[in-house]
Write a protein that holds these residues in place. Structure first.
Motif, PDB file in Angstrom:
ATOM      1  N   VAL A   1       0.830  -1.196   0.000  1.00 30.47           N
ATOM      2  CA  VAL A   1       0.000   0.000   0.000  1.00 30.47           C
ATOM      3  C   VAL A   1       0.868   1.251   0.000  1.00 30.47           C
ATOM      4  O   VAL A   1       0.604   2.213  -0.735  1.00 30.47           O
ATOM      5  CB  VAL A   1      -0.952   0.014   1.219  1.00 30.47           C
ATOM      6  N   TYR A   2       1.915   1.244   0.814  1.00 32.91           N
ATOM      7  CA  TYR A   2       2.809   2.398   0.847  1.00 32.91           C
ATOM      8  C   TYR A   2       3.517   2.596  -0.493  1.00 32.91           C
ATOM      9  O   TYR A   2       3.760   3.723  -0.935  1.00 32.91           O
ATOM     10  CB  TYR A   2       3.838   2.248   1.968  1.00 32.91           C
ATOM     11  N   ASN A   3       3.846   1.499  -1.168  1.00 34.17           N
ATOM     12  CA  ASN A   3       4.454   1.616  -2.498  1.00 34.17           C
ATOM     13  C   ASN A   3       3.466   2.250  -3.476  1.00 34.17           C
ATOM     14  O   ASN A   3       3.820   3.169  -4.229  1.00 34.17           O
ATOM     15  CB  ASN A   3       4.884   0.244  -3.005  1.00 34.17           C
ATOM     16  N   ASN A   4       2.229   1.775  -3.461  1.00 31.66           N
ATOM     17  CA  ASN A   4       1.209   2.336  -4.350  1.00 31.66           C
ATOM     18  C   ASN A   4       0.922   3.794  -4.018  1.00 31.66           C
ATOM     19  O   ASN A   4       0.691   4.620  -4.926  1.00 31.66           O
ATOM     20  CB  ASN A   4      -0.073   1.511  -4.275  1.00 31.66           C
ATOM     21  N   MET A   5       0.936   4.116  -2.739  1.00 31.95           N
ATOM     22  CA  MET A   5       0.752   5.509  -2.343  1.00 31.95           C
ATOM     23  C   MET A   5       1.894   6.373  -2.869  1.00 31.95           C
ATOM     24  O   MET A   5       1.683   7.502  -3.322  1.00 31.95           O
ATOM     25  CB  MET A   5       0.670   5.619  -0.814  1.00 31.95           C
ATOM     26  N   GLY A   6       3.105   5.835  -2.829  1.00 29.18           N
ATOM     27  CA  GLY A   6       4.256   6.572  -3.347  1.00 29.18           C
ATOM     28  C   GLY A   6       4.113   6.861  -4.830  1.00 29.18           C
ATOM     29  O   GLY A   6       4.404   7.969  -5.291  1.00 29.18           O
ATOM     30  N   ILE A   7       3.636   5.863  -5.570  1.00 30.68           N
ATOM     31  CA  ILE A   7       3.425   6.054  -7.011  1.00 30.68           C
ATOM     32  C   ILE A   7       2.373   7.130  -7.259  1.00 30.68           C
ATOM     33  O   ILE A   7       2.545   8.012  -8.107  1.00 30.68           O
ATOM     34  CB  ILE A   7       3.008   4.720  -7.666  1.00 30.68           C
TER      35      ILE A   7
ATOM     36  N   ASN B   1       2.855  10.828  -9.061  1.00 29.74           N
ATOM     37  CA  ASN B   1       2.047  11.257 -10.198  1.00 29.74           C
ATOM     38  C   ASN B   1       1.350  12.589  -9.937  1.00 29.74           C
ATOM     39  O   ASN B   1       1.062  13.341 -10.869  1.00 29.74           O
ATOM     40  CB  ASN B   1       1.014  10.192 -10.548  1.00 29.74           C
ATOM     41  N   LYS B   2       1.098  12.900  -8.662  1.00 33.83           N
ATOM     42  CA  LYS B   2       0.495  14.179  -8.295  1.00 33.83           C
ATOM     43  C   LYS B   2       1.533  15.287  -8.193  1.00 33.83           C
ATOM     44  O   LYS B   2       1.186  16.453  -8.019  1.00 33.83           O
ATOM     45  CB  LYS B   2      -0.229  14.040  -6.952  1.00 33.83           C
ATOM     46  N   GLY B   3       2.832  14.916  -8.284  1.00 38.68           N
ATOM     47  CA  GLY B   3       3.889  15.912  -8.215  1.00 38.68           C
ATOM     48  C   GLY B   3       4.426  16.157  -6.825  1.00 38.68           C
ATOM     49  O   GLY B   3       5.229  17.075  -6.619  1.00 38.68           O
ATOM     50  N   ASP B   4       4.026  15.351  -5.840  1.00 39.28           N
ATOM     51  CA  ASP B   4       4.505  15.525  -4.458  1.00 39.28           C
ATOM     52  C   ASP B   4       5.642  14.536  -4.205  1.00 39.28           C
ATOM     53  O   ASP B   4       5.453  13.484  -3.591  1.00 39.28           O
ATOM     54  CB  ASP B   4       3.355  15.301  -3.484  1.00 39.28           C
ATOM     55  N   SER B   5       6.831  14.897  -4.669  1.00 41.55           N
ATOM     56  CA  SER B   5       7.974  13.982  -4.599  1.00 41.55           C
ATOM     57  C   SER B   5       8.395  13.695  -3.168  1.00 41.55           C
ATOM     58  O   SER B   5       8.746  12.558  -2.819  1.00 41.55           O
ATOM     59  CB  SER B   5       9.154  14.560  -5.387  1.00 41.55           C
ATOM     60  N   GLU B   6       8.401  14.714  -2.325  1.00 44.51           N
ATOM     61  CA  GLU B   6       8.830  14.528  -0.932  1.00 44.51           C
ATOM     62  C   GLU B   6       7.931  13.529  -0.212  1.00 44.51           C
ATOM     63  O   GLU B   6       8.416  12.638   0.487  1.00 44.51           O
ATOM     64  CB  GLU B   6       8.822  15.876  -0.205  1.00 44.51           C
ATOM     65  N   ALA B   7       6.627  13.682  -0.385  1.00 48.56           N
ATOM     66  CA  ALA B   7       5.695  12.758   0.260  1.00 48.56           C
ATOM     67  C   ALA B   7       5.832  11.356  -0.319  1.00 48.56           C
ATOM     68  O   ALA B   7       5.702  10.364   0.407  1.00 48.56           O
ATOM     69  CB  ALA B   7       4.262  13.265   0.094  1.00 48.56           C
ATOM     70  N   ALA B   8       6.107  11.262  -1.620  1.00 52.45           N
ATOM     71  CA  ALA B   8       6.299   9.951  -2.249  1.00 52.45           C
ATOM     72  C   ALA B   8       7.504   9.244  -1.647  1.00 52.45           C
ATOM     73  O   ALA B   8       7.449   8.044  -1.347  1.00 52.45           O
ATOM     74  CB  ALA B   8       6.470  10.115  -3.755  1.00 52.45           C
TER      75      ALA B   8
ATOM     76  N   GLU C   1       8.769   9.646   1.334  1.00 50.93           N
ATOM     77  CA  GLU C   1       8.422   9.212   2.696  1.00 50.93           C
ATOM     78  C   GLU C   1       7.576   7.942   2.669  1.00 50.93           C
ATOM     79  O   GLU C   1       7.746   7.056   3.506  1.00 50.93           O
ATOM     80  CB  GLU C   1       7.681  10.334   3.428  1.00 50.93           C
ATOM     81  N   SER C   2       6.673   7.856   1.688  1.00 53.93           N
ATOM     82  CA  SER C   2       5.837   6.663   1.573  1.00 53.93           C
ATOM     83  C   SER C   2       6.684   5.449   1.204  1.00 53.93           C
ATOM     84  O   SER C   2       6.495   4.345   1.757  1.00 53.93           O
ATOM     85  CB  SER C   2       4.749   6.897   0.529  1.00 53.93           C
ATOM     86  N   TYR C   3       7.623   5.637   0.296  1.00 55.18           N
ATOM     87  CA  TYR C   3       8.516   4.540  -0.080  1.00 55.18           C
ATOM     88  C   TYR C   3       9.371   4.093   1.110  1.00 55.18           C
ATOM     89  O   TYR C   3       9.614   2.891   1.310  1.00 55.18           O
ATOM     90  CB  TYR C   3       9.418   4.965  -1.234  1.00 55.18           C
ATOM     91  N   LYS C   4       9.830   5.035   1.904  1.00 56.12           N
ATOM     92  CA  LYS C   4      10.637   4.687   3.080  1.00 56.12           C
ATOM     93  C   LYS C   4       9.842   3.853   4.078  1.00 56.12           C
ATOM     94  O   LYS C   4      10.371   2.922   4.696  1.00 56.12           O
ATOM     95  CB  LYS C   4      11.161   5.951   3.745  1.00 56.12           C
TER      96      LYS C   4
ATOM     97  N   GLY D   1      14.483   5.498  -6.597  1.00 54.20           N
ATOM     98  CA  GLY D   1      15.642   5.979  -7.343  1.00 54.20           C
ATOM     99  C   GLY D   1      15.254   6.933  -8.451  1.00 54.20           C
ATOM    100  O   GLY D   1      15.905   7.965  -8.665  1.00 54.20           O
ATOM    101  N   CYS D   2      14.168   6.627  -9.160  1.00 55.93           N
ATOM    102  CA  CYS D   2      13.720   7.498 -10.260  1.00 55.93           C
ATOM    103  C   CYS D   2      13.325   8.874  -9.744  1.00 55.93           C
ATOM    104  O   CYS D   2      13.645   9.901 -10.365  1.00 55.93           O
ATOM    105  CB  CYS D   2      12.548   6.845 -10.991  1.00 55.93           C
ATOM    106  N   ILE D   3      12.618   8.912  -8.607  1.00 61.58           N
ATOM    107  CA  ILE D   3      12.236  10.213  -8.035  1.00 61.58           C
ATOM    108  C   ILE D   3      13.465  10.984  -7.575  1.00 61.58           C
ATOM    109  O   ILE D   3      13.576  12.196  -7.790  1.00 61.58           O
ATOM    110  CB  ILE D   3      11.267  10.022  -6.850  1.00 61.58           C
TER     111      ILE D   3
END
Length: 339
Positions: free
Chosen positions: A13-19, A23-30, A32-35, A52-54
């Motif tokens: 779920v956290y991975n999907n949230m990061g994606i 896509n919404k342009g919130d890289s910082e939050a993405a 944190e979700s991946y972490k 890595g891509c972000i």
């Protein structure tokens, strides 16, 4: 109905949230979700790639490199090896780490055009010019000839008719996609052989004769990425480029091709040019904002003339030198692709 509750320790779920956040342009939050996903599942290979891509987009290159290496250590794959090698080349000029990644990627896809093109950059960066030349094999694999060989028609008269058809073509347009195409300025006709008139159809026939003969003449070499497999049948993707004064083709490769080429319909007078070799085609100089190593060593140029056809492996870097003049520089490019 009861509200759906999501377990806070659910890594997927956290991975999907990061994606979704990316896509919404919130890289910082993405990030944190991946972490959070990795805290739950440290061996979640896909998350390392996504993160890595972000990080590359954010300019956090060292962190991105670490993330891609983590992904590869868990689950090596072609896509990540290519992405990491590109990051190492573009941002770090680190050819010593890029080359092993490219070799590993080429074990998986030995004929991939981009992987072989990147390998040529890394080899030049390590002063392995002999290996780079074996890969490109310019004198053996780059073929130049006059298409007059394949017709009894007067090629000068034929080119005049072909030029007229191209300049008046209803689909000729300015190319705005500078990421997907190498043309800088000028106009282009994509998918040239879609519903062609008789003159363009006749040109297709001549071109296929030249390609068929070239395929038959190539030797077999199971160790060479261009010669290890030749198409028994192929599709032909073809487009025309019309360049005016100051326009050019940026250095590039043909990512989807096996063999590529260019045919020259009309060339401006370049005898009085100030710039050296203006309007010529140039080979072996890296593009895509990647570093070029080795200076002029191994750089080749060919002066085009109307009626000239050049065939080469799709992974060989090439472009055109800008020119000035009053006459259009009109050429037809193409890719031979396996069916």
């Amino acid at each position: 109905k009861k509200a759906l509750k999501i377990k806070p320790d659910y890594a997927e779920v956290y991975n999907n949230m990061g994606i979704a956040l990316k896509n919404k342009g919130d890289s910082e939050a993405a990030i944190e979700s991946y972490k959070k996903a990795l805290k739950i599942k440290p061996d979640y290979a896909e998350v390392y790639n996504n993160m890595g891509c972000i990080l590359v987009d954010m300019g956090e290159i060292e962190a991105a490199v670490d993330s891609f290496y983590n992904r590869i250590s868990l689950k090596p794959d072609f896509k990540t090896e290519m992405k990491l090698s590109e990051v190492l080349l573009r941002y770090k000029k680190d050819v010593s780490r890029a080359l092993p990644l490219l070799k590993s990627a080429l074990i998986k896809k030995p004929m991939d055009a981009r992987a072989n093109a990147y390998k040529s950059i890394a080899l030049r960066g390590l002063n392995k010019f002999q290996e780079a030349e074996q890969l490109v094999s310019f004198s053996n694999l780059v073929r130049t000839e006059n298409i007059q060989r394949y017709t009894s028609l007067d090629i000068v008269a034929f080119n005049k008719k072909l030029l007229s058809k191209l300049l008046e073509h209803p689909r000729r347009a300015v190319e705005t996609n500078t990421q997907g195409w190498a043309i800088r300025g000028g106009t282009a006709i994509r998918n040239l052989f879609d519903n062609p008139d008789v003159v363009i159809k006749n040109f297709e026939g001549l071109l296929r004769q030249a390609i068929d003969e070239r395929i038959q003449s190539l030797p077999d070499d199971p160790e060479h990425p261009f010669l290890m497999k030749k198409p028994s049948s192929y599709s032909l993707n073809c487009w025309a480029n019309v360049l005016e004064t100051g326009d050019y083709q940026a250095n590039h490769i043909h990512n989807e091709g096996w063999m590529s080429g260019v045919y020259y319909v009309s060339i401006p007078s370049i005898e009085a040019e100030v710039a050296e070799n203006a309007g010529w085609i140039i080979f072996n100089r890296a593009g895509y904002d990647l570093p070029h190593f080795g200076g002029e060593y191994g750089i080749k140029t060919i002066r085009p003339v109307p009626g000239m056809l050049i065939l080469f492996p799709s992974y060989v870097w090439h472009g055109t030198i800008p020119f000035s003049g009053t006459k259009s520089r009109v050429s037809i490019s193409f890719d031979v692709q396996f069916n």
